[in-house]
Design an enzyme around this catalytic site. Structure first.
Site, PDB file in Angstrom:
ATOM      1  N   CYS A  99     -13.310  46.221 -17.644  1.00  0.00           N
ATOM      2  CA  CYS A  99     -13.967  45.764 -19.117  1.00  0.00           C
ATOM      3  C   CYS A  99     -14.029  44.212 -19.038  1.00  0.00           C
ATOM      4  O   CYS A  99     -13.019  43.476 -19.145  1.00  0.00           O
ATOM      5  CB  CYS A  99     -13.152  46.313 -20.120  1.00  0.00           C
ATOM      6  SG  CYS A  99     -13.657  45.481 -21.842  1.00  0.00           S
ATOM      7  N   CYS A 108     -13.036  42.495 -22.231  1.00  0.00           N
ATOM      8  CA  CYS A 108     -11.393  42.530 -22.201  1.00  0.00           C
ATOM      9  C   CYS A 108     -10.625  41.276 -21.280  1.00  0.00           C
ATOM     10  O   CYS A 108      -9.817  40.659 -21.611  1.00  0.00           O
ATOM     11  CB  CYS A 108     -10.913  43.646 -21.572  1.00  0.00           C
ATOM     12  SG  CYS A 108     -11.297  45.221 -22.538  1.00  0.00           S
TER      13      CYS A 108
END
Length: 105
Positions: free
Chosen positions: A30, A33
């Site tokens: 991600c 993230c």
């Protein structure tokens, strides 16, 4: 460095803790993230001894992500005395997380 929390540690580390607990639900693949990781690591240093700052890899630990309805990542959940008190979906400024924690300390 933020504490790596696993499903088997969740209840003891998060729900049974008297300190505020901020958890970053994330995954290695991600992009957003990865943008949040340095913020979470800084918070873990700044709030050492005052709050628990942790991360849960949703690919390896799906139980509590499902239990708390984490459908998008990154999602940050903040718990206090076993109760979910705040949810932040997506990347926010460091100050946003600090304000949440400061209210609970």
């Amino acid at each position: 460095m933020a504490l790596e929390i696993k499903d088997q540690d969740f209840e003891k580390t998060v729900l049974e803790n008297d300190k505020p607990v901020l958890i970053d639900f994330w995954a290695a693949w991600c992009g957003p993230c990865r943008m949040l990781t340095p913020i979470v690591d800084e918070l873990s240093k700044e709030y050492d001894g005052k709050a628990v700052i942790g991360k849960i890899d949703v690919d390896a630990n799906q139980d509590f992500a499902a239990k708390y309805g984490v459908r998008n990542i990154p999602t940050v959940l903040v718990f206090h005395k076993g109760e979910l008190v705040k949810r932040q979906v997506g990347v926010a400024q460091k100050e946003t997380y600090k304000e949440i924690l400061d209210e609970l300390i």
